[in-house]
Design an enzyme around this catalytic site. Structure first.
Site, mmCIF file in Angstrom:
data_model
loop_
_atom_site.group_PDB
_atom_site.id
_atom_site.type_symbol
_atom_site.label_atom_id
_atom_site.label_comp_id
_atom_site.label_asym_id
_atom_site.label_seq_id
_atom_site.Cartn_x
_atom_site.Cartn_y
_atom_site.Cartn_z
ATOM 1 N N ARG A 154 -2.680 5.071 7.178
ATOM 2 C CA ARG A 154 -2.882 3.700 7.689
ATOM 3 C C ARG A 154 -2.673 3.764 9.191
ATOM 4 N NH1 ARG A 154 -0.688 -2.065 5.737
ATOM 5 N NH2 ARG A 154 -2.291 -1.562 4.220
ATOM 6 N N LYS A 157 6.957 10.663 20.465
ATOM 7 C CA LYS A 157 7.284 11.536 21.607
ATOM 8 C C LYS A 157 6.027 11.980 22.349
ATOM 9 C CE LYS A 157 10.181 14.085 18.794
ATOM 10 N NZ LYS A 157 10.915 15.305 18.477
ATOM 11 N N HIS A 205 -10.436 -1.103 4.078
ATOM 12 C CA HIS A 205 -9.210 -0.903 3.293
ATOM 13 C C HIS A 205 -9.704 -0.691 1.852
ATOM 14 C CE1 HIS A 205 -5.206 -1.026 1.877
ATOM 15 N NE2 HIS A 205 -4.776 -2.148 2.423
ATOM 16 N N THR A 223 0.838 -1.207 0.000
ATOM 17 C CA THR A 223 0.000 0.000 0.000
ATOM 18 C C THR A 223 0.870 1.253 0.000
ATOM 19 O OG1 THR A 223 -1.585 -1.285 1.285
ATOM 20 C CG2 THR A 223 -1.983 1.079 1.113
HETATM 21 N N1 CP Z 1 -2.470 -5.583 1.122
HETATM 22 C C1 CP Z 1 -1.834 -4.746 1.931
HETATM 23 O O1 CP Z 1 -2.430 -3.826 2.532
HETATM 24 O O2 CP Z 1 -0.484 -4.960 2.013
HETATM 25 P P1 CP Z 1 0.516 -4.084 2.869
HETATM 26 O O3 CP Z 1 0.195 -4.309 4.310
HETATM 27 O O4 CP Z 1 1.889 -4.569 2.480
HETATM 28 O O5 CP Z 1 0.300 -2.646 2.505
#
Ligand code: CP
Length: 329
Positions: free
Chosen positions: A108, A86, A137, A59
Protein backbone atom coordinates in the site's frame (compact mmCIF):
# COMPACT_ATOMS: atom_id res chain seq x y z
CA UNK A 1 -9.75 -21.75 -15.87
CA UNK A 2 -6.57 -20.75 -14.08
CA UNK A 3 -5.29 -17.37 -12.96
CA UNK A 4 -2.06 -17.07 -14.91
CA UNK A 5 -0.94 -13.62 -13.90
CA UNK A 6 2.11 -13.08 -11.73
CA UNK A 7 0.77 -9.97 -10.03
CA UNK A 8 -2.54 -8.44 -8.99
CA UNK A 9 -2.12 -4.75 -9.62
CA UNK A 10 -5.62 -3.69 -10.59
CA UNK A 11 -8.90 -4.92 -12.00
CA UNK A 12 -8.76 -2.78 -15.13
CA UNK A 13 -7.88 -5.11 -17.96
CA UNK A 14 -8.90 -8.34 -16.22
CA UNK A 15 -11.41 -10.42 -18.15
CA UNK A 16 -14.86 -11.34 -16.87
CA UNK A 17 -13.65 -14.95 -16.53
CA UNK A 18 -10.62 -13.92 -14.47
CA UNK A 19 -12.70 -11.79 -12.09
CA UNK A 20 -15.30 -14.54 -11.67
CA UNK A 21 -12.54 -17.09 -11.08
CA UNK A 22 -11.09 -14.89 -8.32
CA UNK A 23 -14.55 -14.56 -6.76
CA UNK A 24 -15.27 -18.29 -7.01
CA UNK A 25 -11.91 -19.11 -5.44
CA UNK A 26 -12.62 -16.64 -2.62
CA UNK A 27 -16.07 -18.15 -2.09
CA UNK A 28 -14.48 -21.58 -1.73
CA UNK A 29 -12.25 -20.24 1.08
CA UNK A 30 -15.04 -18.58 3.10
CA UNK A 31 -15.83 -21.73 5.01
CA UNK A 32 -12.32 -21.96 6.52
CA UNK A 33 -12.95 -18.86 8.62
CA UNK A 34 -16.05 -20.47 10.16
CA UNK A 35 -14.13 -23.45 11.50
CA UNK A 36 -13.04 -23.89 15.08
CA UNK A 37 -9.46 -24.35 13.86
CA UNK A 38 -9.12 -21.68 11.17
CA UNK A 39 -6.01 -22.94 9.45
CA UNK A 40 -5.15 -25.01 6.39
CA UNK A 41 -1.65 -26.06 5.27
CA UNK A 42 -2.04 -24.80 1.69
CA UNK A 43 0.70 -22.13 1.78
CA UNK A 44 3.02 -23.76 4.33
CA UNK A 45 6.59 -22.66 3.64
CA UNK A 46 5.49 -19.55 1.71
CA UNK A 47 6.32 -16.02 2.85
CA UNK A 48 4.21 -12.89 2.42
CA UNK A 49 5.64 -9.43 3.15
CA UNK A 50 3.26 -6.53 3.74
CA UNK A 51 4.69 -3.09 2.91
CA UNK A 52 2.30 -0.46 4.24
CA UNK A 53 3.31 3.13 3.59
CA UNK A 54 -0.13 4.49 4.49
CA UNK A 55 -2.42 3.87 7.44
CA UNK A 56 -4.56 0.75 7.16
CA UNK A 57 -6.67 -1.32 9.51
CA UNK A 58 -8.81 -3.66 7.39
CA UNK A 59 -6.48 -4.36 4.49
CA UNK A 60 -3.31 -4.93 6.52
CA UNK A 61 -4.93 -7.10 9.17
CA UNK A 62 -6.96 -9.14 6.71
CA UNK A 63 -3.91 -9.86 4.52
CA UNK A 64 -2.10 -11.01 7.65
CA UNK A 65 -5.00 -13.16 8.81
CA UNK A 66 -5.44 -14.56 5.30
CA UNK A 67 -1.76 -15.51 5.05
CA UNK A 68 -1.77 -17.12 8.49
CA UNK A 69 -5.00 -19.04 7.84
CA UNK A 70 -3.22 -20.52 4.82
CA UNK A 71 -0.15 -21.32 7.01
CA UNK A 72 2.10 -18.82 5.21
CA UNK A 73 4.54 -16.69 7.18
CA UNK A 74 3.57 -13.01 7.19
CA UNK A 75 5.99 -10.17 7.88
CA UNK A 76 4.72 -6.62 8.02
CA UNK A 77 6.72 -3.47 7.37
CA UNK A 78 5.27 -0.03 7.93
CA UNK A 79 6.63 3.11 6.32
CA UNK A 80 7.25 4.91 9.59
CA UNK A 81 9.62 2.23 10.92
CA UNK A 82 11.22 1.17 7.65
CA UNK A 83 14.51 2.53 6.34
CA UNK A 84 12.58 4.72 3.88
CA UNK A 85 12.35 7.04 6.90
CA UNK A 86 16.18 7.27 6.62
CA UNK A 87 16.07 8.12 2.95
CA UNK A 88 16.08 4.67 1.33
CA UNK A 89 14.11 4.62 -1.91
CA UNK A 90 10.99 2.50 -2.29
CA UNK A 91 12.74 0.44 -4.95
CA UNK A 92 15.82 -0.21 -2.81
CA UNK A 93 13.57 -1.23 0.07
CA UNK A 94 11.62 -3.61 -2.15
CA UNK A 95 14.75 -5.09 -3.74
CA UNK A 96 16.24 -5.73 -0.30
CA UNK A 97 13.04 -7.42 0.85
CA UNK A 98 12.92 -9.45 -2.39
CA UNK A 99 16.48 -10.64 -1.71
CA UNK A 100 15.06 -12.47 1.32
CA UNK A 101 13.00 -14.55 -1.12
CA UNK A 102 9.39 -13.82 -0.15
CA UNK A 103 6.73 -15.27 -2.43
CA UNK A 104 4.43 -12.23 -2.36
CA UNK A 105 4.93 -8.52 -1.66
CA UNK A 106 1.73 -6.73 -0.67
CA UNK A 107 2.10 -2.98 -1.02
CA UNK A 108 0.00 0.00 0.00
CA UNK A 109 1.47 3.32 -1.02
CA UNK A 110 0.22 6.91 -1.42
CA UNK A 111 1.64 7.18 -4.96
CA UNK A 112 -0.54 6.01 -7.83
CA UNK A 113 1.45 3.47 -9.81
CA UNK A 114 3.68 2.33 -6.93
CA UNK A 115 2.62 -1.32 -7.21
CA UNK A 116 3.18 -1.34 -10.99
CA UNK A 117 6.54 0.33 -10.48
CA UNK A 118 7.71 -2.46 -8.17
CA UNK A 119 6.18 -5.26 -10.22
CA UNK A 120 8.22 -4.16 -13.23
CA UNK A 121 11.46 -3.93 -11.27
CA UNK A 122 11.50 -6.53 -8.50
CA UNK A 123 12.27 -10.09 -9.53
CA UNK A 124 11.30 -13.41 -8.06
CA UNK A 125 8.02 -12.66 -6.31
CA UNK A 126 4.46 -11.59 -6.96
CA UNK A 127 3.25 -8.07 -6.16
CA UNK A 128 -0.26 -7.34 -4.88
CA UNK A 129 -1.61 -3.80 -4.90
CA UNK A 130 -3.23 -3.09 -1.53
CA UNK A 131 -4.17 0.44 -2.60
CA UNK A 132 -2.01 2.88 -4.60
CA UNK A 133 -2.88 6.55 -4.35
CA UNK A 134 -5.95 7.41 -6.39
CA UNK A 135 -5.48 4.52 -8.76
CA UNK A 136 -6.77 1.06 -7.73
CA UNK A 137 -7.55 -1.12 -4.72
CA UNK A 138 -8.29 -4.46 -6.39
CA UNK A 139 -8.80 -6.66 -3.34
CA UNK A 140 -11.25 -4.11 -1.89
CA UNK A 141 -13.33 -4.23 -5.06
CA UNK A 142 -13.19 -8.04 -5.12
CA UNK A 143 -14.53 -8.22 -1.57
CA UNK A 144 -17.23 -5.72 -2.51
CA UNK A 145 -18.19 -7.87 -5.50
CA UNK A 146 -18.18 -11.04 -3.44
CA UNK A 147 -20.48 -9.39 -0.90
CA UNK A 148 -22.85 -8.12 -3.58
CA UNK A 149 -22.98 -11.47 -5.36
CA UNK A 150 -23.61 -13.27 -2.07
CA UNK A 151 -26.66 -11.08 -1.39
CA UNK A 152 -28.00 -10.70 -4.93
CA UNK A 153 -26.90 -14.03 -6.43
CA UNK A 154 -25.71 -12.14 -9.51
CA UNK A 155 -23.79 -9.10 -10.67
CA UNK A 156 -24.92 -8.75 -14.25
CA UNK A 157 -27.80 -6.31 -14.69
CA UNK A 158 -27.62 -4.81 -11.21
CA UNK A 159 -27.87 -1.05 -10.76
CA UNK A 160 -24.94 -0.03 -8.55
CA UNK A 161 -24.66 3.56 -7.30
CA UNK A 162 -21.25 4.73 -6.07
CA UNK A 163 -21.49 7.93 -4.02
CA UNK A 164 -18.83 10.30 -2.81
CA UNK A 165 -15.34 11.47 -3.60
CA UNK A 166 -14.98 9.65 -6.93
CA UNK A 167 -11.99 11.76 -7.97
CA UNK A 168 -9.67 10.49 -5.25
CA UNK A 169 -11.12 7.02 -4.86
CA UNK A 170 -9.17 3.93 -5.85
CA UNK A 171 -12.11 1.91 -4.51
CA UNK A 172 -14.43 3.58 -7.04
CA UNK A 173 -12.02 2.94 -9.91
CA UNK A 174 -11.50 -0.76 -9.18
CA UNK A 175 -15.23 -1.30 -8.66
CA UNK A 176 -16.14 0.64 -11.77
CA UNK A 177 -13.85 -1.41 -14.02
CA UNK A 178 -14.98 -4.73 -12.57
CA UNK A 179 -18.70 -3.94 -12.40
CA UNK A 180 -18.76 -2.81 -16.02
CA UNK A 181 -16.79 -5.88 -17.10
CA UNK A 182 -19.34 -8.04 -15.29
CA UNK A 183 -22.33 -6.31 -16.86
CA UNK A 184 -23.64 -4.13 -14.03
CA UNK A 185 -25.00 -0.64 -14.63
CA UNK A 186 -23.00 1.91 -12.65
CA UNK A 187 -24.07 5.36 -11.50
CA UNK A 188 -21.45 7.70 -10.06
CA UNK A 189 -22.66 10.48 -7.77
CA UNK A 190 -20.74 13.27 -6.10
CA UNK A 191 -20.07 16.98 -6.13
CA UNK A 192 -19.10 18.16 -9.63
CA UNK A 193 -15.58 18.94 -8.40
CA UNK A 194 -15.11 15.30 -7.29
CA UNK A 195 -16.77 13.64 -10.30
CA UNK A 196 -14.30 13.14 -13.18
CA UNK A 197 -16.05 13.61 -16.53
CA UNK A 198 -13.75 10.98 -18.06
CA UNK A 199 -15.91 8.31 -16.41
CA UNK A 200 -18.96 9.23 -18.48
CA UNK A 201 -17.92 6.52 -20.95
CA UNK A 202 -18.29 3.92 -18.19
CA UNK A 203 -21.10 5.18 -15.99
CA UNK A 204 -23.95 7.62 -15.58
CA UNK A 205 -22.75 10.71 -13.71
CA UNK A 206 -24.93 12.86 -11.47
CA UNK A 207 -24.68 15.20 -8.51
CA UNK A 208 -28.27 14.49 -7.45
CA UNK A 209 -28.10 11.85 -4.70
CA UNK A 210 -31.86 11.21 -4.64
CA UNK A 211 -31.85 10.47 -8.38
CA UNK A 212 -28.69 8.36 -8.10
CA UNK A 213 -30.20 6.14 -5.41
CA UNK A 214 -33.62 5.82 -7.05
CA UNK A 215 -34.19 2.19 -8.06
CA UNK A 216 -30.66 1.12 -7.10
CA UNK A 217 -29.91 -2.47 -6.09
CA UNK A 218 -26.67 -1.51 -4.40
CA UNK A 219 -25.34 1.73 -2.94
CA UNK A 220 -21.60 1.90 -2.33
CA UNK A 221 -20.71 4.90 -0.19
CA UNK A 222 -17.13 6.16 -0.36
CA UNK A 223 -15.15 7.70 2.43
CA UNK A 224 -14.79 11.46 2.07
CA UNK A 225 -11.03 11.82 1.99
CA UNK A 226 -10.67 14.79 4.29
CA UNK A 227 -6.90 14.77 3.85
CA UNK A 228 -7.45 15.48 0.15
CA UNK A 229 -9.80 18.43 0.51
CA UNK A 230 -7.09 21.11 0.56
CA UNK A 231 -7.70 21.91 -3.12
CA UNK A 232 -10.99 23.76 -2.59
CA UNK A 233 -12.97 20.78 -3.87
CA UNK A 234 -15.68 21.45 -1.26
CA UNK A 235 -16.99 24.57 0.46
CA UNK A 236 -17.21 22.69 3.79
CA UNK A 237 -17.88 19.31 5.36
CA UNK A 238 -21.31 20.54 6.46
CA UNK A 239 -22.17 21.42 2.89
CA UNK A 240 -20.95 18.03 1.68
CA UNK A 241 -23.02 16.24 4.32
CA UNK A 242 -26.09 18.28 3.44
CA UNK A 243 -26.08 17.07 -0.17
CA UNK A 244 -24.22 13.73 -0.12
CA UNK A 245 -24.68 12.05 3.27
CA UNK A 246 -26.68 8.85 2.63
CA UNK A 247 -29.74 8.76 4.90
CA UNK A 248 -32.72 6.48 5.37
CA UNK A 249 -34.80 8.99 3.40
CA UNK A 250 -32.57 8.45 0.38
CA UNK A 251 -32.76 4.68 0.74
CA UNK A 252 -36.56 4.82 0.61
CA UNK A 253 -36.11 5.57 -3.11
CA UNK A 254 -33.93 2.51 -3.73
CA UNK A 255 -35.16 -1.00 -4.37
CA UNK A 256 -36.74 -2.58 -1.30
CA UNK A 257 -33.89 -5.10 -1.06
CA UNK A 258 -31.12 -2.54 -1.52
CA UNK A 259 -27.81 -3.19 0.20
CA UNK A 260 -25.37 -0.52 1.39
CA UNK A 261 -21.61 -0.95 1.26
CA UNK A 262 -18.76 1.21 2.55
CA UNK A 263 -15.06 0.29 2.39
CA UNK A 264 -14.27 1.97 5.71
CA UNK A 265 -13.15 3.82 7.64
CA UNK A 266 -16.50 5.57 8.14
CA UNK A 267 -17.01 9.29 8.57
CA UNK A 268 -20.35 9.00 10.35
CA UNK A 269 -22.64 11.92 9.67
CA UNK A 270 -20.48 13.11 6.76
CA UNK A 271 -20.96 10.54 3.97
CA UNK A 272 -23.22 8.07 5.78
CA UNK A 273 -25.76 8.44 8.56
CA UNK A 274 -25.20 6.13 11.53
CA UNK A 275 -28.75 4.84 11.12
CA UNK A 276 -27.76 3.61 7.65
CA UNK A 277 -24.30 2.31 8.57
CA UNK A 278 -25.76 0.29 11.44
CA UNK A 279 -29.14 -0.36 9.83
CA UNK A 280 -30.76 -3.37 8.16
CA UNK A 281 -29.48 -2.60 4.65
CA UNK A 282 -25.85 -2.33 5.68
CA UNK A 283 -23.48 -5.15 4.71
CA UNK A 284 -20.35 -3.32 5.85
CA UNK A 285 -19.16 -5.99 8.27
CA UNK A 286 -19.90 -8.71 5.70
CA UNK A 287 -17.49 -6.87 3.43
CA UNK A 288 -14.81 -7.02 6.12
CA UNK A 289 -15.39 -10.74 6.67
CA UNK A 290 -15.24 -11.40 2.92
CA UNK A 291 -11.98 -9.47 2.73
CA UNK A 292 -10.20 -12.35 4.45
CA UNK A 293 -11.54 -14.90 1.93
CA UNK A 294 -10.62 -12.66 -1.02
CA UNK A 295 -7.07 -12.19 0.25
CA UNK A 296 -6.73 -15.91 0.93
CA UNK A 297 -7.74 -16.53 -2.69
CA UNK A 298 -5.33 -13.95 -4.08
CA UNK A 299 -2.40 -15.25 -2.04
CA UNK A 300 -3.29 -18.82 -2.96
CA UNK A 301 -3.50 -18.12 -6.69
CA UNK A 302 -0.26 -16.14 -6.76
CA UNK A 303 1.89 -18.12 -4.31
CA UNK A 304 0.79 -21.73 -4.40
CA UNK A 305 1.90 -22.61 -7.90
CA UNK A 306 -1.76 -22.73 -8.95
CA UNK A 307 -0.74 -20.47 -11.78
CA UNK A 308 0.51 -22.40 -14.77
CA UNK A 309 2.98 -19.76 -15.86
CA UNK A 310 4.29 -16.38 -14.74
CA UNK A 311 4.01 -14.34 -17.88
CA UNK A 312 1.50 -11.52 -17.58
CA UNK A 313 0.65 -8.82 -15.12
CA UNK A 314 -2.76 -7.47 -14.27
CA UNK A 315 -1.50 -4.04 -15.19
CA UNK A 316 -3.73 -1.79 -17.26
CA UNK A 317 -2.41 -0.97 -20.72
CA UNK A 318 -1.97 2.64 -19.63
CA UNK A 319 0.91 2.98 -17.12
CA UNK A 320 0.25 5.29 -14.20
CA UNK A 321 2.88 7.86 -13.35
CA UNK A 322 4.32 7.74 -9.86
CA UNK A 323 3.88 11.46 -9.66
CA UNK A 324 0.10 11.19 -10.11
CA UNK A 325 -2.27 12.39 -7.43
CA UNK A 326 -1.85 10.94 -3.96
CA UNK A 327 -4.53 9.90 -1.55
CA UNK A 328 -5.69 7.38 0.95
CA UNK A 329 -8.71 5.41 0.24
N1 CP B 1 -10.97 -0.34 3.01
C1 CP B 1 -9.71 -0.13 3.37
O1 CP B 1 -8.77 -0.13 2.54
O2 CP B 1 -9.53 0.06 4.71
P1 CP B 1 -8.13 0.29 5.41
O3 CP B 1 -7.61 1.62 4.96
O4 CP B 1 -8.41 0.24 6.89
O5 CP B 1 -7.21 -0.81 4.97
Amino acid sequence: MAFRRQHLLGLEGLSKEEILFLLDTAASFQEISTRDIKKVPTLRGKTVVGMFFEPSTRTRVSFEIAAKRMSADFVSLSGSVSSTAKGETLLDTARNLAAMRPDVLVIRHPASGAAHFLAERVAGCSVVNAGDGCHEHPTQALLDLLTIRERKQRLEGLVVTIVGDILHSRVARSNLYALRTLGAQVRLCGPPTLLPREFSAWADLTSDLAAAVSGADVVLVLRLQRERQSGNFLPSLDEYARYFCLTEDHLARARADVIVLHPGPLNRGVEIASSVADGPYSVILDQVANGVAVRMAVLYLLASGAREEKSETAAPARPVALSQRRSAG
